[in-house]
Design an enzyme around this catalytic site. Structure first.
Site, PDB file in Angstrom:
ATOM      1  N   GLN A  75     -14.455  -0.103   9.651  1.00 25.78           N
ATOM      2  CA  GLN A  75     -13.470  -0.516  10.657  1.00 25.78           C
ATOM      3  C   GLN A  75     -13.828  -0.018  12.049  1.00 25.78           C
ATOM      4  O   GLN A  75     -13.564  -0.689  13.045  1.00 25.78           O
ATOM      5  CB  GLN A  75     -12.073  -0.007  10.278  1.00 25.78           C
ATOM      6  N   ARG A  96       0.876  -1.177   0.000  1.00 26.72           N
ATOM      7  CA  ARG A  96       0.000   0.000   0.000  1.00 26.72           C
ATOM      8  C   ARG A  96       0.912   1.226   0.000  1.00 26.72           C
ATOM      9  O   ARG A  96       1.854   1.306   0.801  1.00 26.72           O
ATOM     10  CB  ARG A  96      -0.949   0.005   1.198  1.00 26.72           C
ATOM     11  N   ASP A 102      -1.836   7.231   9.813  1.00 24.51           N
ATOM     12  CA  ASP A 102      -1.031   6.397   8.927  1.00 24.51           C
ATOM     13  C   ASP A 102       0.261   7.090   8.543  1.00 24.51           C
ATOM     14  O   ASP A 102       1.226   6.436   8.153  1.00 24.51           O
ATOM     15  CB  ASP A 102      -1.848   6.041   7.685  1.00 24.51           C
ATOM     16  N   ASN A 116      -4.795  10.183   7.722  1.00 21.16           N
ATOM     17  CA  ASN A 116      -5.506   9.100   8.395  1.00 21.16           C
ATOM     18  C   ASN A 116      -6.714   8.729   7.542  1.00 21.16           C
ATOM     19  O   ASN A 116      -6.969   9.340   6.503  1.00 21.16           O
ATOM     20  CB  ASN A 116      -5.933   9.519   9.804  1.00 21.16           C
ATOM     21  N   LYS A 117      -7.452   7.733   7.995  1.00 15.73           N
ATOM     22  CA  LYS A 117      -8.590   7.232   7.235  1.00 15.73           C
ATOM     23  C   LYS A 117      -9.478   8.370   6.742  1.00 15.73           C
ATOM     24  O   LYS A 117      -9.728   9.328   7.475  1.00 15.73           O
ATOM     25  CB  LYS A 117      -9.408   6.286   8.109  1.00 15.73           C
TER      26      LYS A 117
END
Length: 350
Positions: free
Chosen positions: A200, A100, A241, A251-252
């Site tokens: 999630q 990723r 992340d 981040n998400k």
């Protein structure tokens, strides 16, 4: 060696993240947890890379999976000559690291250490498979222990009977926050943003917090403003992340908009993690765009007409002026002063 996954939820125990044994890597399929407990079994390192890319595991799970994948690569190469074996491992390290793109730098730190460990093992006449496996367990222990330090600073910010909003699945910090709070007998109530399109927050974060004894409520991603206004939320927290040295974090997807709402309502937003010293600014952050089909369907059920398009950026970037503090193993830092983190010795994390 004492393992650091004691008193943690099922999802965070080492064997249930990713585990190498007898020429195979077993990875808990987080795409279907908790309503199914299934493991994806990989018999070569490329399958591990595909599992990471397909989000069989995510958050901090790939940090473990790439290490276990390198043990599997060493097993695959066991009959090769030394030079060919190391070439094979270097190729595997690169492939696994780039499973990723947004977190390739973090994965790469792990996989290259595995190559170094294999080279050292070969020089000493040791089994590189076992040495890489043991290195991965050491790395797991180190990350859990480091994030436990960060969790103590985070729990200090939460008042007794406090209300915390979470986003996505911060994995290690979520488990450590709950473990520390339990040790301190501190009562916390959680609201978990569901985190579309993979849910999630609903499936993973809520499961960990609930299993560890906390009042956990899932909300859809478009309820954030209502909850912040009506439910006495004390703070918002997420992992990241990527934490660039200029204070921007990735981040998400959805984190940015929650941070904006928190700023509006005067609610602090604390990011947890270790600054990425190799990313000097927001310009170094790459945002991964995933298959839009994931937005157009859920659990195999398509919910749009044919021809309708989708968009799925995995992450968004939150600027430093929306962040109250970056919580690390060394304490809480201003997002504008992350270079202070490096003024004292920086211990290995990955």
């Amino acid at each position: 060696m004492q393992r650091e996954d004691y008193n943690l939820a099922f999802l965070l125990r080492y064997e249930n993240v990713a585990w190498y044994e007898n020429g195979k890597v077993r990875i808990l399929d987080r795409r279907v947890y908790p309503y199914k407990i299934e493991f994806v079994e990989c018999t070569n390192y490329m399958q591990v890379s595909e599992a990471i890319r397909d989000m069989v595991t995510q958050s901090a799970g790939p940090y473990t999976a790439v290490g276990m994948g390198m043990a599997l690569a060493a097993y695959e190469a066991k009959h090769l000559k030394r030079e060919d074996k190391l070439a094979f491992l270097n190729e595997a390290a690169d492939k696994l690291a780039h499973s990723r793109p947004t977190t390739a730098n973090r994965y790469g730190q792990i996989t290259m250490k595995c190559v170094e460990k294999a080279e050292e093992a070969l020089s000493l006449g040791l089994d590189p498979v076992q040495c890489i496996f043991e290195l991965t367990i050491e790395s797991l222990n180190r990350r859990y222990h480091t994030m436990e330090k960060a969790a103590r600073y985070l729990v200090e910010q939460i008042p007794e009977n406090g209300v915390v909003l979470t986003q996505c699945f911060g994995e290690t910090i979520i488990g450590m926050m709950c473990r520390i709070a339990n040790e301190q007998h501190k009562s916390i109530r959680f609201y978990h943003a569901e985190t579309r399109p993979y849910l999630q927050g609903a499936r993973l974060t809520a499961s960990v917090c609930h299993e560890m004894g906390f009042d956990s409520t899932v909300i859809s991603d478009n309820m954030i403003a209502y909850v912040l206004e009506k439910k006495d939320v004390d703070l918002f927290t997420s992992a990241a992340d990527t934490i660039a040295m200029d204070g921007h974090i990735a981040n998400k997807i959805g984190t940015f908009q929650i941070a904006i709402l928190c700023k509006y309502f005067g609610i602090p937003y604390f990011v947890t993690g270790i600054p990425d010293i190799d990313k000097s600014s927001v310009k170094d952050i790459m945002i991964e765009e995933r298959d839009a089909e994931m937005v157009l369907s859920m659990n195999g059920l398509k919910h749009t007409m044919e021809g309708v398009k989708g968009l799925y950026p995995s992450f968004d970037i939150t600027p430093p002026h929306l962040i109250s503090g970056i919580i690390t193993d060394k304490g809480i830092f201003s997002p504008y002063d992350l270079h202070s983190y490096t003024k004292t010795a920086v211990e290995a994390f990955y």
